[in-house]
Design a protein around this motif. Sequence first.
Motif, PDB file in Angstrom:
ATOM      1  N   ILE A 147       0.866  -1.181   0.000  1.00  0.00           N
ATOM      2  CA  ILE A 147       0.000   0.000   0.000  1.00  0.00           C
ATOM      3  C   ILE A 147       0.904   1.233   0.000  1.00  0.00           C
ATOM      4  CG2 ILE A 147      -1.873   1.227   1.148  1.00  0.00           C
ATOM      5  CD1 ILE A 147      -2.664  -1.536   0.144  1.00  0.00           C
ATOM      6  N   ARG A 148       1.044   1.885  -1.143  1.00  0.00           N
ATOM      7  CA  ARG A 148       2.047   2.940  -1.307  1.00  0.00           C
ATOM      8  C   ARG A 148       1.826   4.140  -0.395  1.00  0.00           C
ATOM      9  NH1 ARG A 148       1.866   4.095  -7.604  1.00  0.00           N
ATOM     10  NH2 ARG A 148      -0.369   4.004  -7.106  1.00  0.00           N
ATOM     11  N   GLU A 149       0.561   4.399  -0.038  1.00  0.00           N
ATOM     12  CA  GLU A 149       0.268   5.574   0.782  1.00  0.00           C
ATOM     13  C   GLU A 149       0.643   5.378   2.243  1.00  0.00           C
ATOM     14  OE1 GLU A 149      -1.814   4.069  -1.205  1.00  0.00           O
ATOM     15  OE2 GLU A 149      -2.171   5.483  -2.841  1.00  0.00           O
ATOM     16  N   VAL A 150       0.985   4.123   2.627  1.00  0.00           N
ATOM     17  CA  VAL A 150       1.240   3.834   4.041  1.00  0.00           C
ATOM     18  C   VAL A 150       2.578   3.133   4.267  1.00  0.00           C
ATOM     19  CG1 VAL A 150       0.286   2.824   6.156  1.00  0.00           C
ATOM     20  CG2 VAL A 150      -1.251   3.500   4.304  1.00  0.00           C
ATOM     21  N   PHE A 151       2.866   2.129   3.460  1.00  0.00           N
ATOM     22  CA  PHE A 151       3.996   1.233   3.742  1.00  0.00           C
ATOM     23  C   PHE A 151       5.335   1.939   3.913  1.00  0.00           C
ATOM     24  CE2 PHE A 151       6.919  -2.362   2.761  1.00  0.00           C
ATOM     25  CZ  PHE A 151       6.492  -3.204   3.782  1.00  0.00           C
ATOM     26  N   PRO A 152       5.651   2.989   3.136  1.00  0.00           N
ATOM     27  CA  PRO A 152       6.954   3.649   3.322  1.00  0.00           C
ATOM     28  C   PRO A 152       7.104   4.363   4.665  1.00  0.00           C
ATOM     29  CG  PRO A 152       6.030   4.158   1.157  1.00  0.00           C
ATOM     30  CD  PRO A 152       4.934   3.525   1.964  1.00  0.00           C
ATOM     31  N   PHE A 153       6.009   4.511   5.407  1.00  0.00           N
ATOM     32  CA  PHE A 153       6.051   5.301   6.631  1.00  0.00           C
ATOM     33  C   PHE A 153       6.024   4.461   7.906  1.00  0.00           C
ATOM     34  CE2 PHE A 153       3.866   7.744   3.305  1.00  0.00           C
ATOM     35  CZ  PHE A 153       4.733   8.826   3.196  1.00  0.00           C
ATOM     36  N   ILE A 154       6.126   3.145   7.784  1.00  0.00           N
ATOM     37  CA  ILE A 154       6.015   2.279   8.965  1.00  0.00           C
ATOM     38  C   ILE A 154       7.235   1.368   9.111  1.00  0.00           C
ATOM     39  CG2 ILE A 154       3.499   2.300   9.011  1.00  0.00           C
ATOM     40  CD1 ILE A 154       3.491  -0.379   7.580  1.00  0.00           C
ATOM     41  N   THR A 155       7.419   0.848  10.322  1.00  0.00           N
ATOM     42  CA  THR A 155       8.517  -0.064  10.623  1.00  0.00           C
ATOM     43  C   THR A 155       8.065  -1.057  11.688  1.00  0.00           C
ATOM     44  OG1 THR A 155      10.812  -0.226  11.402  1.00  0.00           O
ATOM     45  CG2 THR A 155       9.448   1.471  12.402  1.00  0.00           C
ATOM     46  N   THR A 156       8.724  -2.193  11.748  1.00  0.00           N
ATOM     47  CA  THR A 156       8.459  -3.151  12.825  1.00  0.00           C
ATOM     48  C   THR A 156       9.538  -3.090  13.902  1.00  0.00           C
ATOM     49  OG1 THR A 156       9.594  -4.896  11.564  1.00  0.00           O
ATOM     50  CG2 THR A 156       7.189  -4.755  11.351  1.00  0.00           C
ATOM     51  N   ASN A 157      10.541  -2.266  13.695  1.00  0.00           N
ATOM     52  CA  ASN A 157      11.630  -2.122  14.663  1.00  0.00           C
ATOM     53  C   ASN A 157      11.311  -0.978  15.612  1.00  0.00           C
ATOM     54  OD1 ASN A 157      14.017  -1.764  16.097  1.00  0.00           O
ATOM     55  ND2 ASN A 157      15.317  -2.222  14.326  1.00  0.00           N
ATOM     56  N   ALA A 158      10.968  -1.313  16.842  1.00  0.00           N
ATOM     57  CA  ALA A 158      10.548  -0.305  17.821  1.00  0.00           C
ATOM     58  C   ALA A 158      11.654   0.683  18.157  1.00  0.00           C
ATOM     59  CB  ALA A 158      10.062  -0.993  19.091  1.00  0.00           C
ATOM     60  N   ARG A 159      12.912   0.311  17.910  1.00  0.00           N
ATOM     61  CA  ARG A 159      14.028   1.189  18.276  1.00  0.00           C
ATOM     62  C   ARG A 159      14.414   2.136  17.141  1.00  0.00           C
ATOM     63  NH1 ARG A 159      15.729   0.020  23.147  1.00  0.00           N
ATOM     64  NH2 ARG A 159      15.224  -2.025  24.037  1.00  0.00           N
ATOM     65  N   ASN A 160      13.684   2.068  16.028  1.00  0.00           N
ATOM     66  CA  ASN A 160      13.943   2.993  14.918  1.00  0.00           C
ATOM     67  C   ASN A 160      13.151   4.280  15.033  1.00  0.00           C
ATOM     68  OD1 ASN A 160      15.764   1.338  13.678  1.00  0.00           O
ATOM     69  ND2 ASN A 160      14.373   0.592  12.093  1.00  0.00           N
ATOM     70  N   THR A 161      12.323   4.382  16.078  1.00  0.00           N
ATOM     71  CA  THR A 161      11.427   5.526  16.181  1.00  0.00           C
ATOM     72  C   THR A 161      10.979   5.712  17.624  1.00  0.00           C
ATOM     73  OG1 THR A 161       9.322   6.441  15.390  1.00  0.00           O
ATOM     74  CG2 THR A 161       9.434   4.058  15.684  1.00  0.00           C
ATOM     75  N   PHE A 162      10.396   6.869  17.897  1.00  0.00           N
ATOM     76  CA  PHE A 162       9.817   7.085  19.232  1.00  0.00           C
ATOM     77  C   PHE A 162       8.294   7.037  19.181  1.00  0.00           C
ATOM     78  CE2 PHE A 162       9.592  11.270  17.404  1.00  0.00           C
ATOM     79  CZ  PHE A 162       8.518  11.903  18.032  1.00  0.00           C
ATOM     80  N   ILE A 163       7.712   6.847  17.975  1.00  0.00           N
ATOM     81  CA  ILE A 163       6.261   6.813  17.821  1.00  0.00           C
ATOM     82  C   ILE A 163       5.807   5.381  17.561  1.00  0.00           C
ATOM     83  CG2 ILE A 163       4.277   7.702  16.544  1.00  0.00           C
ATOM     84  CD1 ILE A 163       6.025  10.069  15.696  1.00  0.00           C
ATOM     85  N   HIS A 164       4.911   4.895  18.401  1.00  0.00           N
ATOM     86  CA  HIS A 164       4.458   3.510  18.319  1.00  0.00           C
ATOM     87  C   HIS A 164       2.928   3.489  18.195  1.00  0.00           C
ATOM     88  CE1 HIS A 164       8.504   2.486  19.862  1.00  0.00           C
ATOM     89  NE2 HIS A 164       8.303   3.556  20.635  1.00  0.00           N
ATOM     90  N   LEU A 165       2.435   2.777  17.186  1.00  0.00           N
ATOM     91  CA  LEU A 165       0.996   2.649  16.962  1.00  0.00           C
ATOM     92  C   LEU A 165       0.587   1.219  17.282  1.00  0.00           C
ATOM     93  CD1 LEU A 165      -1.356   4.426  15.728  1.00  0.00           C
ATOM     94  CD2 LEU A 165      -0.970   3.151  13.622  1.00  0.00           C
ATOM     95  N   ARG A 166      -0.447   1.054  18.100  1.00  0.00           N
ATOM     96  CA  ARG A 166      -0.866  -0.286  18.496  1.00  0.00           C
ATOM     97  C   ARG A 166      -2.383  -0.327  18.652  1.00  0.00           C
ATOM     98  NH1 ARG A 166       1.729   0.003  24.632  1.00  0.00           N
ATOM     99  NH2 ARG A 166       0.293   1.566  25.449  1.00  0.00           N
ATOM    100  N   THR A 167      -2.934  -1.526  18.584  1.00  0.00           N
ATOM    101  CA  THR A 167      -4.371  -1.671  18.767  1.00  0.00           C
ATOM    102  C   THR A 167      -4.706  -1.656  20.245  1.00  0.00           C
ATOM    103  OG1 THR A 167      -4.411  -4.080  18.931  1.00  0.00           O
ATOM    104  CG2 THR A 167      -4.466  -3.134  16.714  1.00  0.00           C
ATOM    105  N   ARG A 168      -5.978  -1.515  20.535  1.00  0.00           N
ATOM    106  CA  ARG A 168      -6.430  -1.503  21.931  1.00  0.00           C
ATOM    107  C   ARG A 168      -6.200  -2.834  22.606  1.00  0.00           C
ATOM    108  NH1 ARG A 168     -13.001  -1.476  20.916  1.00  0.00           N
ATOM    109  NH2 ARG A 168     -13.047  -3.256  19.518  1.00  0.00           N
ATOM    110  N   TYR A 169      -5.938  -3.903  21.802  1.00  0.00           N
ATOM    111  CA  TYR A 169      -5.741  -5.236  22.358  1.00  0.00           C
ATOM    112  C   TYR A 169      -4.295  -5.463  22.794  1.00  0.00           C
ATOM    113  CZ  TYR A 169     -10.082  -5.681  19.780  1.00  0.00           C
ATOM    114  OH  TYR A 169     -11.346  -5.473  19.289  1.00  0.00           O
TER     115      TYR A 169
END
Length: 350
Positions: free
Chosen positions: A248-270
């Motif tokens: 998904i070009r509008e989203v994929f370039p802006f995300i990572t699975t490495n928590a130490r690459n950023t200070f912003i973390h998005l997660r579900t309520r679960y």
Amino acid sequence: MKMASVGFSGLIRGFKGISIDSFNVKNLVNCSRFFLSHCHADHMENIKGFISKARDNPDLRLFCTLESSIILRNKFYRPNWKHQDKNALESVIRTLKMGMSYTILVPEHEYETNVTVLPAFHCAGSCMYLFKRNDHRVLYTGDFRFQKHELANIRALHENNGATIALDTVYLDTTFFKQASNHFPSRKAVLKMIIQEIDDFLEKFKTGSVFITRPYYLGSEIIIRALSKKYKCPVHVEWHAYKLYKGIREVFPFITTNARNTFIHLRTRYANGKQTIEGQNALQVHASAMWYARNGKSRKWIQRDDQGRVKIAHSTHSSRSELSEFIKYFKPHSAVAISIPSGYSQKEVR
């Protein structure tokens, strides 16, 4: 305008053989043309049953946007997936371009219908469908959100002279059709609130972690892009969300699975609290409209506590007033509610 009873089955009046956002057993027997408005689980119930049936019936069709087709593949393809199931999905899926119109044949009932795909602004790949057959026009909104000033820009719902087209029936997203949800802040206002909270946090602590909780994996794409561009870093998401967004070009370039690459973390309520990085300050932002809709006493779009937690009324569904403006503007002959707000009865929605 007449309001029909609640309890959407996936079937629309006057268009036999077509099912939208429903793959229940009855529809699998009676329909050959299936439409998907977006890839939230409550709109894909029993889709695996549909895929299984497609193995034996390659004449079935599943229509959706390009983004939804990518998400479907990301969601269901597994290394151990049966080869015939993968081939079955590929053989029946048909991608539709936003803003385009198509002629769809429903062979078992020997008729054709014109279908126009319109943006719904709910989540990645979400769309509305406008069905036309002879002089009969039906709009299915799926889950959607429009504000009053945006309605005039929906070109397919207007004649060349600017007048609204005649709609026989609208199948309407009534998720928040309740008094407690009469107004929501705009998406632009929500982004400003989130950014202001983060800026205030960084000014106070200089460094730390920001955790943004959202209700579902899909639906926070605007927040992801805006924060990534603003703070010049990717947004950390769970592996499942990362996999869904792949391609998904509008989203994929802006995300990572490495928590130490950023200070912003998005997660579900679960998600649990184990994602917090020990020894760092943390700002917790809960971006969802559900808490606001359930709390009839509070009319504040943002709430804070003394533990660094902030709630913001972020909605990807239309508010009650926005739904009212939508109906007043387009003036359909009748409307069908496709969902029941929490705490409401069918009678109250009617």
